[in-house]
Structures are given as structure tokens and as C-alpha cells.
Design a protein around this motif. Structure first.
Motif, mmCIF file in Angstrom:
data_model
loop_
_atom_site.group_PDB
_atom_site.id
_atom_site.type_symbol
_atom_site.label_atom_id
_atom_site.label_comp_id
_atom_site.label_asym_id
_atom_site.label_seq_id
_atom_site.Cartn_x
_atom_site.Cartn_y
_atom_site.Cartn_z
ATOM 1 N N SER A 180 0.747 -1.140 0.152
ATOM 2 C CA SER A 180 -0.057 -0.078 -0.049
ATOM 3 C C SER A 180 0.728 1.234 0.006
ATOM 4 O O SER A 180 1.886 1.405 0.460
ATOM 5 C CB SER A 180 -0.835 -0.067 1.271
ATOM 6 O OG SER A 180 -0.152 0.182 2.328
ATOM 7 N N SER A 183 -3.610 6.970 -0.927
ATOM 8 C CA SER A 183 -4.941 6.432 -1.216
ATOM 9 C C SER A 183 -5.275 6.678 -2.890
ATOM 10 O O SER A 183 -6.138 5.863 -3.378
ATOM 11 C CB SER A 183 -6.231 7.147 -0.428
ATOM 12 O OG SER A 183 -6.105 8.715 -0.749
ATOM 13 N N ALA A 186 -4.890 3.564 -5.184
ATOM 14 C CA ALA A 186 -5.644 2.334 -4.828
ATOM 15 C C ALA A 186 -6.524 2.456 -5.994
ATOM 16 O O ALA A 186 -6.778 1.273 -6.679
ATOM 17 C CB ALA A 186 -6.465 2.502 -3.573
ATOM 18 N N THR A 191 -3.223 -0.490 -6.300
ATOM 19 C CA THR A 191 -2.472 -0.902 -4.878
ATOM 20 C C THR A 191 -3.574 -1.126 -3.744
ATOM 21 O O THR A 191 -4.503 -0.451 -3.783
ATOM 22 C CB THR A 191 -1.616 0.123 -4.678
ATOM 23 O OG1 THR A 191 -1.964 1.420 -4.440
ATOM 24 C CG2 THR A 191 -0.541 0.209 -5.515
ATOM 25 N N LEU A 193 -5.503 -0.199 -0.319
ATOM 26 C CA LEU A 193 -5.739 1.132 0.383
ATOM 27 C C LEU A 193 -5.119 0.770 1.775
ATOM 28 O O LEU A 193 -5.581 0.321 2.420
ATOM 29 C CB LEU A 193 -7.089 1.120 0.543
ATOM 30 C CG LEU A 193 -7.648 2.459 1.431
ATOM 31 C CD1 LEU A 193 -7.245 3.708 0.583
ATOM 32 C CD2 LEU A 193 -9.026 2.563 1.418
#
Length: 390
Positions: A180, A183, A186, A191, A193
Motif C-alpha cells: 500500500s 489512497s 488504490a 494498490t 488502500l
């Protein structure tokens, strides 16, 4: 015999007239308008706020159309919203919590359309920050601005190994799943979160008084810092204009988060009126975050007088002066104040070299606000040492 030429001339005149009318009609159709640019999306309570630059010139009848979809190819669950000729913003009140929406838009007039604008993506979280954990000094509505990650990556737990001088009994554990980063990645890069974020206002309201935020943080034992990540700090105005590589203009927002860096070095990471691009890095390496141990953080913000560069941020670590960043310009107008806690914690950076190579966590506790300024040693320049990570 004289009737045929007259008939031919009449027919020719009719054809010429039709062509002239067609040319006149074509001439009346304006060129396709220029595409909107800079489309951006940000949370707005339970809605999504969209803003853009309107590049269409005359005629003023040029309108816009926003397209929303649940996939990046704009083929699934497509919804359209029409906006007026001079519009530069729109609030989508029909979003569903827990769903990532993708937006793009175009301008149109008299049947002609511009190319599409850039596309943006945003996730409206299912849940917001557990405000009760942070205490009565903080409050927000059912949805805190900029929220993400609370339902997936946080848990309120009984605190352990509490320092003798403290009285907190609960801690907030924030998890960073393997791979991660920020945000936005994502939706853009697929990727996981990671971490959590929310702008949590002061329950007493915004203030221009010198304010100190205090909290405790504990990285897990063996914490791998990679290139770094965000930690909570104070903020004012709109966090969407004071984070993520935006340039606050002195009227719309500022933020003063902390960070961990390579080898768990600490620093102040600030978005201020003079910030261009990503945030200002101050005091990198002035202190170190200790994995497995609680660290007491005290961040004091004193806003500048509009028109002067006399603001400052000081940081104390475990009661010891660690940073004094002076001569700062947070604002150009007195209406921009200190709004509250910018709880922001995730790995990143926005590319995969910042990603955590394994699932990790940090614990947070003891959030409080006072109005007692302090002093600390001068700020050191920060040099970020990047390294390849698997």
C-alpha cells in the motif's frame, strides 16, 4: 422554345439558392469548444465535489456534460450530469459509500463536442473517523472531510505498555497492508488502500490562537520505514488544497503534518502559502521514531499576521525541543485559521517504491489540544535518502 432556357435558369437559381442556404447554415455552426481541464474531485460531506477550468470561449451557450462511471473505461453504470455554460464546479450528491467513481467531462454547443477532459477517481468511504476516540475537543459530522481507510485499516483497542506519566487506556491501531501507498493509487494503480485519513475539526471551532497538538505514536517492533509516510498534525482551511501536491494560495488551506522517513527519521512536512509542488520538508533527522516504543509528540502552530512572515511551528519529542521552524507564512487573510487535527497516516509518496513490503501497523493515543506555545532549536534542512525496495 424560349420556355426551356427560362426553366433551366430557374432551376439553376434554385440550386444556387439551396447551396447558399447550406453554406449559410454551416457558417452559423460554431467550432467545437475547447475541452475543460484540471478536473479534480474531493469529498464534500456525503457527496463528491468536482471542480475544473472552463476553457470554452464564445458563444456563451456552450454547456458541459459530466460523465460518471464505476470503471476506468466509462462503460459500466454510466451516469451523465449537465452543467451550465459558465460552470466551474458541480456537487454529485448521488454517490454510494464504498464505491470508487470515475469522472470526466466535455464541453458542447449546437451539437459539437470538445474532447474529453482528464479523468479523475475518488472513493467515498463507508465509514468516517471514530471521533469519540479522539475526545471531546474534536468533532465533525457523520463524515469527516478527506476520510478514507477507517473501515478497513483501523481498530480501537486497549492500550498496552502505557508510559507511566500518561493516563490513556485506549489506542487506535492503523494498519498499512503490504504494497500500500497513498489512497489515490488504490484507484489509479490498483494498490491496496493503506492507512487512514480524516480532517477532524476542533469542537470549539476554528481559532487564530497559538495551538499545541499532543499525541502519542508507536510504530510496531521492527517497523520498516522504506522512504517514509505521513503522521498527524494540525491544519487550517481545506485539506484538499493543502496536501497531495497542490499549492495552497494563502486563502484556502494549509497543513503541518509530521512524517517518518528513511531509517525512521522524523520531520515536519508542511503545505503553506509559499509551498510550490509537494510540501516543505523541515527538520529531517532532528529526531527518530522508536519502533516498539511510545513517543510523545507536541506540535505548536502560531499563525502569521497577514502581510508578514512571522508564523512558526515548533515540535517537542518526549518533552525535548526538536524543531523550531520560524519565518513561516501560512496565510494572506485573517479568515484562514487553525481548524483542527489532520489525522493522516499512510506510506507514500505516490509510486510503488514507497510501498511497504509487508503488512505493518502503528498505534496512536492521547490526542489533546492546548494553547501554550513553546520553543525549540532551529530547523534543519532535510535531505531524503531514497533506496531501492523490492
Amino acid at each position: 422554345m424560349y420556355g426551356k432556357p427560362a426553366l433551366i435558369l430557374a432551376m439553376f437559381a434554385t440550386v444556387i439558392g439551396s447551396l447558399s442556404h447550406a453554406q449559410a447554415t454551416l457558417a452559423a455552426v460554431p467550432d467545437a469548444p475547447a475541452a475543460p481541464s484540471g478536473l479534480a474531485a474531493s469529498p464534500a460531506g456525503s457527496s463528491v465535489s468536482l471542480t475544473w477550468t472552463n476553457n470554452a470561449t464564445l458563444p456563451a451557450a456552450t454547456a458541459g456534460r459530466i460523465e460518471r462511471s464505476t470503471d476506468t473505461g466509462f462503460t459500466k453504470s454510466v451516469t451523465n450530469f449537465d452543467v451550465g455554460p459558465n460552470a466551474t464546479s458541480y456537487t454529485d450528491t448521488t454517490v454510494t459509500a464504498g464505491t470508487t467513481f470515475h469522472y470526466r467531462m466535455l464541453a458542447q454547443n449546437l451539437g459539437r463536442q470538445s474532447p474529453w477532459s482528464n479523468a479523475v477517481s475518488i472513493l467515498r468511504p463507508r465509514t468516517s473517523a471514530p471521533v469519540s476516540f479522539f475526545g471531546s475537543q474534536f468533532a465533525c459530522s457523520a463524515y469527516c472531510a478527506g476520510s478514507f481507510g477507517w473501515d478497513k485499516n483501523t481498530a480501537v483497542m486497549t492500550a498496552d505498555s502505557v508510559p507511566a506519566s500518561t493516563s490513556f487506556t485506549k489506542m487506535l491501531r492503523v494498519t498499512y497492508p503490504k504494497g500500500s501507498i497513498d489512497s489515490g493509487s488504490a484507484a489509479k494503480r490498483g494498490t491496496p488502500l493503506g492507512g487512514a485519513q480524516a480532517a477532524i475539526p476542533l469542537s470549539a471551532g476554528a481559532t487564530s490562537a497559538t495551538t499545541t497538538l499532543q499525541y502519542y505514536v508507536r510504530p510496531q517492533r521492527g517497523f520498516l520505514s522504506i522512504h517514509g509516510g505521513k503522521l498527524p498534525g494540525l491544519y487550517g482551511g481545506n485539506i484538499s488544497t493543502a496536501s497531495g501536491g497542490h499549492d495552497p494560495n494563502g486563502t484556502n488551506g494549509w497543513s503541518g503534518r509530521l512524517m517518518w522517513r528513511n531509517d525512521n527519521n522524523g520531520e515536519l512536512y508542511a503545505y503553506l502559502a509559499d509551498t510550490v509542488g509537494y510540501g516543505m520538508q523541515l527538520g529531517c533527522g532532528n529526531w527518530t521514531w522508536q519502533p516498539g516504543k511510545w513517543t510523545k509528540v507536541q506540535e505548536t502552530v502560531s499563525l502569521n499576521t497577514p502581510g508578514r512572515s512571522n508564523g512558526y511551528i515548533t515540535v517537542y519529542i518526549n518533552g525535548v525541543p526538536a524543531l523550531d521552524a520560524t519565518g513561516l507564512r501560512f496565510r494572506t487573510v485573517s479568515s484562514l485559521q487553525i481548524n483542527g487535527l489532520f489525522f493522516s497516516s499512510f506510506f507514500g509518496g505516490s509510486d510503488k517504491t514507497w510501498a511497504t513490503p509487508q503488512t505493518q501497523h502503528m498505534d496512536f493515543a492521547g490526542f489533546a489540544v492546548t494553547h501554550q506555545p513553546g520553543s525549540a532549536p532551529p530547523a534543519a534542512a532535510c535531505t531524503v535518502r531514497l533506496r531501492h525496495t523490492p
